[in-house]
Design an enzyme around this catalytic site. Sequence first.
Site, PDB file in Angstrom:
ATOM      1  N   LYS A  33      24.500 -62.576  50.601  1.00  0.00           N
ATOM      2  CA  LYS A  33      23.323 -63.056  51.341  1.00  0.00           C
ATOM      3  C   LYS A  33      23.541 -64.463  51.882  1.00  0.00           C
ATOM      4  O   LYS A  33      23.135 -64.772  52.989  1.00  0.00           O
ATOM      5  CB  LYS A  33      22.091 -63.075  50.428  1.00  0.00           C
TER       6      LYS A  33
ATOM      7  N   ASP B  69      24.621 -60.745  44.647  1.00  0.00           N
ATOM      8  CA  ASP B  69      26.017 -60.986  45.022  1.00  0.00           C
ATOM      9  C   ASP B  69      26.482 -60.091  46.160  1.00  0.00           C
ATOM     10  O   ASP B  69      27.649 -59.717  46.236  1.00  0.00           O
ATOM     11  CB  ASP B  69      26.941 -60.825  43.804  1.00  0.00           C
TER      12      ASP B  69
ATOM     13  N   GLN C  58      19.108 -62.700  44.226  1.00  0.00           N
ATOM     14  CA  GLN C  58      19.308 -61.454  43.465  1.00  0.00           C
ATOM     15  C   GLN C  58      19.262 -60.251  44.426  1.00  0.00           C
ATOM     16  O   GLN C  58      19.545 -60.423  45.598  1.00  0.00           O
ATOM     17  CB  GLN C  58      18.286 -61.314  42.338  1.00  0.00           C
TER      18      GLN C  58
ATOM     19  N   GLY D 164      23.452 -67.658  42.689  1.00  0.00           N
ATOM     20  CA  GLY D 164      24.618 -68.427  43.096  1.00  0.00           C
ATOM     21  C   GLY D 164      25.037 -67.931  44.466  1.00  0.00           C
ATOM     22  O   GLY D 164      25.553 -66.830  44.593  1.00  0.00           O
ATOM     23  N   HIS D 165      24.748 -68.701  45.495  1.00  0.00           N
ATOM     24  CA  HIS D 165      25.079 -68.275  46.861  1.00  0.00           C
ATOM     25  C   HIS D 165      26.348 -68.967  47.329  1.00  0.00           C
ATOM     26  O   HIS D 165      26.401 -70.188  47.407  1.00  0.00           O
ATOM     27  CB  HIS D 165      23.912 -68.603  47.806  1.00  0.00           C
TER      28      HIS D 165
HETATM   29  P1  IMP Z   1      18.184 -63.684  34.768  1.00  0.00           P
HETATM   30  O1  IMP Z   1      17.692 -63.549  36.166  1.00  0.00           O
HETATM   31  O2  IMP Z   1      19.044 -64.894  34.541  1.00  0.00           O
HETATM   32  O3  IMP Z   1      17.073 -63.567  33.759  1.00  0.00           O
HETATM   33  O4  IMP Z   1      19.156 -62.438  34.468  1.00  0.00           O
HETATM   34  C1  IMP Z   1      18.694 -61.091  34.457  1.00  0.00           C
HETATM   35  C2  IMP Z   1      19.727 -60.159  35.052  1.00  0.00           C
HETATM   36  O5  IMP Z   1      19.867 -60.437  36.437  1.00  0.00           O
HETATM   37  C3  IMP Z   1      21.128 -60.314  34.457  1.00  0.00           C
HETATM   38  O6  IMP Z   1      21.755 -59.048  34.474  1.00  0.00           O
HETATM   39  C4  IMP Z   1      21.815 -61.268  35.442  1.00  0.00           C
HETATM   40  O7  IMP Z   1      23.219 -61.134  35.423  1.00  0.00           O
HETATM   41  C5  IMP Z   1      21.220 -60.785  36.740  1.00  0.00           C
HETATM   42  N1  IMP Z   1      21.178 -61.821  37.792  1.00  0.00           N
HETATM   43  C6  IMP Z   1      20.292 -62.832  37.925  1.00  0.00           C
HETATM   44  N2  IMP Z   1      20.552 -63.552  39.008  1.00  0.00           N
HETATM   45  C7  IMP Z   1      21.602 -62.990  39.596  1.00  0.00           C
HETATM   46  C8  IMP Z   1      22.332 -63.281  40.795  1.00  0.00           C
HETATM   47  O8  IMP Z   1      22.030 -64.203  41.553  1.00  0.00           O
HETATM   48  N3  IMP Z   1      23.392 -62.454  41.071  1.00  0.00           N
HETATM   49  C9  IMP Z   1      23.714 -61.402  40.269  1.00  0.00           C
HETATM   50  N4  IMP Z   1      23.064 -61.097  39.151  1.00  0.00           N
HETATM   51  C10 IMP Z   1      22.015 -61.881  38.817  1.00  0.00           C
HETATM   52 MG    MG Z   2      25.450 -64.650  43.685  1.00  0.00          MG
END
Ligand code: IMP
Ligand code: MG
Length: 335
Positions: free
Chosen positions: A16, A13, A172, A42-43
């Site tokens: 990007k 977040d 991420q 989520g972009h």
């Molecule tokens: P997962 O990737 O859904 O398994 O989540 C693992 C951790 O990464 C959690 O703390 C999520 O909130 C975080 N996370 C995964 N994808 C994103 C992203 O795109 N933005 C922010 N946090 C993310």
């Molecule tokens: Mg995001």
Amino acid sequence: MITDIVIGLQHGDEGKGKVTHHLLKNGGYTHCVRFNGGCNAGHTIIHNGKKFVTHHIPAGVFFGVTSVIGNGCVVDPVKLQEEIDYLESHGIPVRQNLRIASNAHVITEQHKAEDGVDEKIGTTRTGNGPAYRDKYNRSGIRACDVPSLVPFVVNIYEELRGDTVILMEGAQGFWLDPDWGDYPYVTSSHTGTAAAMQNGISPRSIRNVWGIIKAYETYVGKRQFQPSEEVFDRIQEAGQEFGATTGRVRQCNWLNVKEIHQAIAMNGVNRLVVNKMDVLRKVGAWGTTEGPFYGERHFRIFLQEEFGPLAGVDKIYFSDNPATIYEENPLTAAA
Ligand code: IMP
Ligand code: MG
């Protein structure tokens, strides 16, 4: 082959999507590639004044650039279809520009059901972790084996070789990396420059590595992250810090100087973007985890000195709106 890479240096977040969109707008790319993650990402992208949130689909589709979901990603065929329909219903042609690496892995209904009851990590519950687990357990399903994905499937090496100019769009952030983040509060795919390298390109093709940060930190998940001072509630509110995928409140903290240094060094970052300067301006408080700053100018000079040429970064850009970034001339800025 020339490659530029966009990665997050915090916990996701960082903005990007916006930077990728900005770079694509200036043209010159033949391909845009997503190289990690799935629809946990989520972009948020402002395109022609309209807000879009993408999960799987690379931002290249907004400009008719061939857009590849790389083999480092995991794909949910149901969510992908929804996303194609959503973008196309808003006039963005997707189908003719979308490619999926044949060896990308698939998120199944079973993966989503399993991840859907997570209480330990605070995942996005999109099936990401179980899909990567099965990939590395050698029991997964690949894109080439799913009929609905087959029309998009390519050999990513063949797709990217030759006279190409590639923008790799990370998902991420570096501090959610399974090796480098605060394990187990991490995601399940690698998030840095090295992860981009695993998607059919040559490390020698790298031109620029764009490292993206916000002027403060945010994190979504079960770990305790936000300190108790109420200034962080104000930052959360002013920054509208809610997850683009899950709508959850993002915990906030001051910029972590040590972590940004390490992320720049380990990923070879030579272009740094500092997003959301307007949020701290609105709150009227400036700081890092090392201490407070007297105001915006003091903070900017600090960032330039701390993360500029001495850290390996040739250019620092700032942003104070959801759509654009600007390069700051350090001489005039400090005058
Ligand atoms: P997962 O990737 O859904 O398994 O989540 C693992 C951790 O990464 C959690 O703390 C999520 O909130 C975080 N996370 C995964 N994808 C994103 C992203 O795109 N933005 C922010 N946090 C993310
Ligand atoms: Mg995001």
